[in-house]
Design a protein around this motif. Structure first.
Motif, mmCIF file in Angstrom:
data_model
loop_
_atom_site.group_PDB
_atom_site.id
_atom_site.type_symbol
_atom_site.label_atom_id
_atom_site.label_comp_id
_atom_site.label_asym_id
_atom_site.label_seq_id
_atom_site.Cartn_x
_atom_site.Cartn_y
_atom_site.Cartn_z
ATOM 1 N N ALA A 121 0.855 -1.186 0.000
ATOM 2 C CA ALA A 121 0.000 0.000 0.000
ATOM 3 C C ALA A 121 0.888 1.232 0.000
ATOM 4 O O ALA A 121 1.849 1.307 0.756
ATOM 5 N N ARG A 122 0.559 2.172 -0.875
ATOM 6 C CA ARG A 122 1.309 3.429 -0.965
ATOM 7 C C ARG A 122 0.312 4.567 -0.812
ATOM 8 O O ARG A 122 -0.689 4.621 -1.516
ATOM 9 N N VAL A 123 0.593 5.477 0.110
ATOM 10 C CA VAL A 123 -0.322 6.585 0.403
ATOM 11 C C VAL A 123 0.467 7.884 0.399
ATOM 12 O O VAL A 123 1.551 7.966 0.975
ATOM 13 N N GLN A 124 -0.084 8.902 -0.260
ATOM 14 C CA GLN A 124 0.505 10.239 -0.247
ATOM 15 C C GLN A 124 -0.483 11.197 0.405
ATOM 16 O O GLN A 124 -1.648 11.225 0.051
ATOM 17 N N CYS A 125 0.019 11.970 1.344
ATOM 18 C CA CYS A 125 -0.793 12.961 2.041
ATOM 19 C C CYS A 125 -0.117 14.328 1.934
ATOM 20 O O CYS A 125 1.105 14.418 1.902
ATOM 21 N N GLY A 126 -0.925 15.366 1.922
ATOM 22 C CA GLY A 126 -0.407 16.724 1.872
ATOM 23 C C GLY A 126 -0.109 17.152 0.452
ATOM 24 O O GLY A 126 -0.473 16.486 -0.520
#
Length: 144
Positions: A121-126
């Motif tokens: 799982a890869r998540v980008q925030c901001g």
């Protein structure tokens, strides 16, 4: 006014200007430190949020790979891994818009009876300078 008092009056102006300049530099430095602390706090919060969403995305993927079934039903982990659906929109938040889950067979030198798959799982925030990315992997094994 005596001549000695007139000479000392000019020194007071120099001292006042010096004190004002020093206080100005201190205020400027404290403002920069405060901004830096706020920036670090923002990245910390976004990083924790991205990590938790990546963890949730992996758990969601595991429920897709191992659905509830009757004991006599055949199970093909490779087919489930290839057909893994994209992560649901419910995992996305206002600050974390990019959530990606992948499943792939590992290229390892183990016997065929021990086939491993990697769920990531890869998540980008901001955004901008506060963009934070977190990745989590889960390894699953197909048992024959």
């Amino acid at each position: 006014m005596s001549p000695s008092l007139r000479k000392q009056k000019g020194n007071l102006y120099i001292v006042v200007i010096f004190v004002l300049v020093v206080i100005g530099f201190l205020a400027s430095g404290l403002a920069r430190i405060q901004w830096s602390d706020n920036d670090a706090q923002t990245r910390s919060v976004l990083g924790a949020q991205a990590w938790l969403i990546a963890h949730s995305a992996n758990e969601w993927a595991l429920t897709q790979l191992y659905p509830l079934r009757e004991n006599d039903q055949p199970f093909d982990l490779a087919a489930h891994c290839q057909n893994l659906a994209p992560a649901p929109d419910t995992l996305e938040t206002a600050s974390c818009r990019e959530v990606e889950v992948t499943c792939s067979a590992s290229a390892s030198e183990v016997p065929d009876a021990l086939k491993f798959y990697r769920v990531e799982a890869r998540v980008q925030c901001g955004s901008g300078i506060n963009l934070v990315e977190r990745r989590q992997q889960v390894w699953v094994r197909e048992v024959e």
